[in-house]
Design a protein around this motif. Sequence first.
Motif, PDB file in Angstrom:
ATOM      1  N   HIS A 218      44.724  96.695  -0.419  1.00  0.00           N
ATOM      2  CA  HIS A 218      43.862  97.822  -0.053  1.00  0.00           C
ATOM      3  C   HIS A 218      42.626  97.883  -0.955  1.00  0.00           C
ATOM      4  O   HIS A 218      41.516  98.161  -0.479  1.00  0.00           O
ATOM      5  CB  HIS A 218      44.644  99.133  -0.150  1.00  0.00           C
ATOM      6  CG  HIS A 218      45.346  99.507   1.114  1.00  0.00           C
ATOM      7  ND1 HIS A 218      44.678  99.980   2.221  1.00  0.00           N
ATOM      8  CD2 HIS A 218      46.659  99.472   1.453  1.00  0.00           C
ATOM      9  CE1 HIS A 218      45.550 100.238   3.185  1.00  0.00           C
ATOM     10  NE2 HIS A 218      46.763  99.937   2.750  1.00  0.00           N
ATOM     11  N   ALA A 219      42.828  97.635  -2.243  1.00  0.00           N
ATOM     12  CA  ALA A 219      41.692  97.675  -3.167  1.00  0.00           C
ATOM     13  C   ALA A 219      40.665  96.601  -2.826  1.00  0.00           C
ATOM     14  O   ALA A 219      39.449  96.841  -2.876  1.00  0.00           O
ATOM     15  CB  ALA A 219      42.199  97.502  -4.597  1.00  0.00           C
ATOM     16  N   LEU A 220      41.133  95.416  -2.442  1.00  0.00           N
ATOM     17  CA  LEU A 220      40.203  94.334  -2.084  1.00  0.00           C
ATOM     18  C   LEU A 220      39.499  94.631  -0.766  1.00  0.00           C
ATOM     19  O   LEU A 220      38.282  94.414  -0.638  1.00  0.00           O
ATOM     20  CB  LEU A 220      40.970  93.007  -1.994  1.00  0.00           C
ATOM     21  CG  LEU A 220      41.471  92.441  -3.323  1.00  0.00           C
ATOM     22  CD1 LEU A 220      42.420  91.281  -3.076  1.00  0.00           C
ATOM     23  CD2 LEU A 220      40.299  91.973  -4.184  1.00  0.00           C
ATOM     24  N   LEU A 221      40.251  95.135   0.221  1.00  0.00           N
ATOM     25  CA  LEU A 221      39.629  95.426   1.516  1.00  0.00           C
ATOM     26  C   LEU A 221      38.624  96.573   1.414  1.00  0.00           C
ATOM     27  O   LEU A 221      37.661  96.632   2.184  1.00  0.00           O
ATOM     28  CB  LEU A 221      40.719  95.770   2.544  1.00  0.00           C
ATOM     29  CG  LEU A 221      41.627  94.609   2.961  1.00  0.00           C
ATOM     30  CD1 LEU A 221      42.713  95.095   3.904  1.00  0.00           C
ATOM     31  CD2 LEU A 221      40.832  93.486   3.603  1.00  0.00           C
ATOM     32  N   ARG A 222      38.859  97.455   0.461  1.00  0.00           N
ATOM     33  CA  ARG A 222      37.906  98.542   0.270  1.00  0.00           C
ATOM     34  C   ARG A 222      36.542  98.005  -0.182  1.00  0.00           C
ATOM     35  O   ARG A 222      35.494  98.579   0.123  1.00  0.00           O
ATOM     36  CB  ARG A 222      38.451  99.528  -0.763  1.00  0.00           C
ATOM     37  CG  ARG A 222      37.611 100.791  -0.916  1.00  0.00           C
ATOM     38  CD  ARG A 222      38.265 101.782  -1.850  1.00  0.00           C
ATOM     39  NE  ARG A 222      38.490 101.233  -3.176  1.00  0.00           N
ATOM     40  CZ  ARG A 222      39.678 101.010  -3.724  1.00  0.00           C
ATOM     41  NH1 ARG A 222      40.770 101.287  -3.037  1.00  0.00           N
ATOM     42  NH2 ARG A 222      39.798 100.517  -4.937  1.00  0.00           N
TER      43      ARG A 222
ATOM     44  N   ALA B 296      29.458  87.087   1.510  1.00  0.00           N
ATOM     45  CA  ALA B 296      28.082  86.840   1.090  1.00  0.00           C
ATOM     46  C   ALA B 296      28.086  86.676  -0.424  1.00  0.00           C
ATOM     47  O   ALA B 296      28.076  87.650  -1.174  1.00  0.00           O
ATOM     48  CB  ALA B 296      27.177  87.998   1.500  1.00  0.00           C
ATOM     49  N   GLY B 297      28.183  85.451  -0.864  1.00  0.00           N
ATOM     50  CA  GLY B 297      28.206  85.193  -2.298  1.00  0.00           C
ATOM     51  C   GLY B 297      29.594  84.862  -2.808  1.00  0.00           C
ATOM     52  O   GLY B 297      30.609  85.012  -2.118  1.00  0.00           O
ATOM     53  N   GLN B 298      29.625  84.431  -4.061  1.00  0.00           N
ATOM     54  CA  GLN B 298      30.864  83.933  -4.669  1.00  0.00           C
ATOM     55  C   GLN B 298      31.892  85.048  -4.860  1.00  0.00           C
ATOM     56  O   GLN B 298      33.083  84.845  -4.648  1.00  0.00           O
ATOM     57  CB  GLN B 298      30.540  83.292  -6.017  1.00  0.00           C
ATOM     58  CG  GLN B 298      31.756  82.676  -6.710  1.00  0.00           C
ATOM     59  CD  GLN B 298      31.384  82.041  -8.026  1.00  0.00           C
ATOM     60  OE1 GLN B 298      30.292  82.277  -8.543  1.00  0.00           O
ATOM     61  NE2 GLN B 298      32.270  81.239  -8.570  1.00  0.00           N
ATOM     62  N   VAL B 299      31.450  86.242  -5.240  1.00  0.00           N
ATOM     63  CA  VAL B 299      32.387  87.338  -5.516  1.00  0.00           C
ATOM     64  C   VAL B 299      33.168  87.701  -4.257  1.00  0.00           C
ATOM     65  O   VAL B 299      34.395  87.855  -4.291  1.00  0.00           O
ATOM     66  CB  VAL B 299      31.637  88.560  -6.060  1.00  0.00           C
ATOM     67  CG1 VAL B 299      32.594  89.736  -6.224  1.00  0.00           C
ATOM     68  CG2 VAL B 299      30.980  88.237  -7.396  1.00  0.00           C
ATOM     69  N   GLU B 300      32.478  87.833  -3.135  1.00  0.00           N
ATOM     70  CA  GLU B 300      33.167  88.192  -1.897  1.00  0.00           C
ATOM     71  C   GLU B 300      34.086  87.071  -1.427  1.00  0.00           C
ATOM     72  O   GLU B 300      35.140  87.337  -0.836  1.00  0.00           O
ATOM     73  CB  GLU B 300      32.148  88.550  -0.818  1.00  0.00           C
ATOM     74  CG  GLU B 300      31.448  89.878  -1.058  1.00  0.00           C
ATOM     75  CD  GLU B 300      30.708  90.368   0.169  1.00  0.00           C
ATOM     76  OE1 GLU B 300      30.693  89.644   1.182  1.00  0.00           O
ATOM     77  OE2 GLU B 300      30.151  91.483   0.114  1.00  0.00           O
ATOM     78  N   ARG B 301      33.676  85.814  -1.663  1.00  0.00           N
ATOM     79  CA  ARG B 301      34.558  84.697  -1.285  1.00  0.00           C
ATOM     80  C   ARG B 301      35.866  84.751  -2.080  1.00  0.00           C
ATOM     81  O   ARG B 301      36.948  84.526  -1.527  1.00  0.00           O
ATOM     82  CB  ARG B 301      33.846  83.363  -1.513  1.00  0.00           C
ATOM     83  CG  ARG B 301      32.877  82.975  -0.410  1.00  0.00           C
ATOM     84  CD  ARG B 301      32.522  81.502  -0.470  1.00  0.00           C
ATOM     85  NE  ARG B 301      31.843  81.162  -1.728  1.00  0.00           N
ATOM     86  CZ  ARG B 301      30.532  81.245  -1.906  1.00  0.00           C
ATOM     87  NH1 ARG B 301      29.755  81.701  -0.920  1.00  0.00           N
ATOM     88  NH2 ARG B 301      29.980  80.912  -3.057  1.00  0.00           N
ATOM     89  N   VAL B 302      35.770  85.061  -3.373  1.00  0.00           N
ATOM     90  CA  VAL B 302      36.989  85.154  -4.200  1.00  0.00           C
ATOM     91  C   VAL B 302      37.853  86.316  -3.734  1.00  0.00           C
ATOM     92  O   VAL B 302      39.081  86.205  -3.651  1.00  0.00           O
ATOM     93  CB  VAL B 302      36.611  85.311  -5.687  1.00  0.00           C
ATOM     94  CG1 VAL B 302      37.858  85.627  -6.527  1.00  0.00           C
ATOM     95  CG2 VAL B 302      35.959  84.037  -6.199  1.00  0.00           C
TER      96      VAL B 302
END
Length: 349
Positions: free
Chosen positions: A150-154, A180-186
Motif C-alpha cells: 500500500h505504501a508503494l502504490l500510494r 518515469a525515472g529510476q526511483v519509480e522503476r525500483v
Amino acid sequence: MILLGVDPHKSTHTATAVDPSSNRQLASIRIEASLPEYRRLLTWARRWPQRKCAVENAKGLGRHLAQWLIARGESVVDVPASATSRVRELSRGGRRKNDRIDAAAADTAACLHGDGRGVEPEDHATALALLDERRVNLAQARVRATNQLHALLRDLLPGGAPAQLSADQAATLLRTVRPAGQVERVRKEIARDLIAEIRVLDKKLLDNATQMEALVDTSGSSLMDTPGIGPVMAGRLIGRTGHTTRFPTSAAFANYAGATPVEIASADKSRHRLSRSGDRQLNSVLHTIAVVQIRMPKSPGHAYYQRKLSEGKTPKEAKRCLKRRLAEHVWRVMIADERRGKSLPVQGV
C-alpha cells in the motif's frame, strides 16, 4: 509408590527419588539432555517398579523429556515452578536452591500439595495448536507485506490503492503504472515482488486452513455444528484448550478464556465490567463467534442477545453475556466429544 522428581534445564536434567511416606530422598542422578542419557535415566528409574515422574515445567523446558517418558509407558505429572519455589520457602533451609533440591521439591509439591497435573501424550490438539500458531505467523507476514505494498502504490498511483486489496487487484493496478525515472522503476519492482509474496502467503494460508479442517474432522469434533464456528475457529478452540477435562466446570473454562464479567462494587446497583485476564486468543475466538451470531437473525445467539437488550442491558453488556454463554456451550460440546470419542449434536445457546 516412589516419586521421581525431575528438575529440567536446557542442557542437563537432575532427577531425585523420594519416598512420599517419609519424604526422604533415596537417590539422585544428573544426566545430559540427549537420547542416550534419557535411556540411562530410565534404566536408573526402573529399580523402583512402582514409580511416578514429577517433571517441573513439563510444558516448557521439560516438554521433550516428559513426552519421551510418556511414550515409553511412564506416568508423568507436571509441577509448576511456582509450586516448587513455595515448597523450598516453607521447608527447612530457607532459600537454599540447587538442582537436587528443586527435583525433590517437585516430588513434594506433586505428592503432598496436589499441585501436580497429569501430562497427556501429544495428540490432535497439539497438532492443531501448531497449525494455529503457524497461521497467526502467516497472517502477520501477509499484513506486513500488504502494508508495504500500500505504501508503494500510494507513491505510484494518484490516491493510492483501495483498502481491501487482493494480489490480483494489486497486479492489475500495477500494470497501469509507467515508471518515469529510476526511483519509480525500483518502486514498481519491489511492489511486484510483494505481490508475488502475498500470493505465496495466500496459498499457504489456504493449505493451513485445509489441514486444520481435516484434523478437526478426524478428531470427531462437533464444534462446527455451532453457527459462527468454521474449521479455523474450531481448530483454534481445540488447540488453545487442549484436553477439556482439565476444566472441572464451564465456569472454570470461561474464567480461563477471560469470558467471565468482573463485578464492580457500586452504591447504586451491581454492575460488571470486561475481564482483561485469561487466554486472549480464546477470548478473541468467543468474541468472533458472538459477533457472527448477533448478525445472524435465525441463530440462537441472536435471540439471546436481543433478549438481554430487552432486559435493559447495553449492547456491550449483552455481548459480554453472550460470550459467557458461548463459553459454556463450547465447553459442553468439547467435553462431550472428548468423553464419548465421537461427534454428537449438542443444543445451542
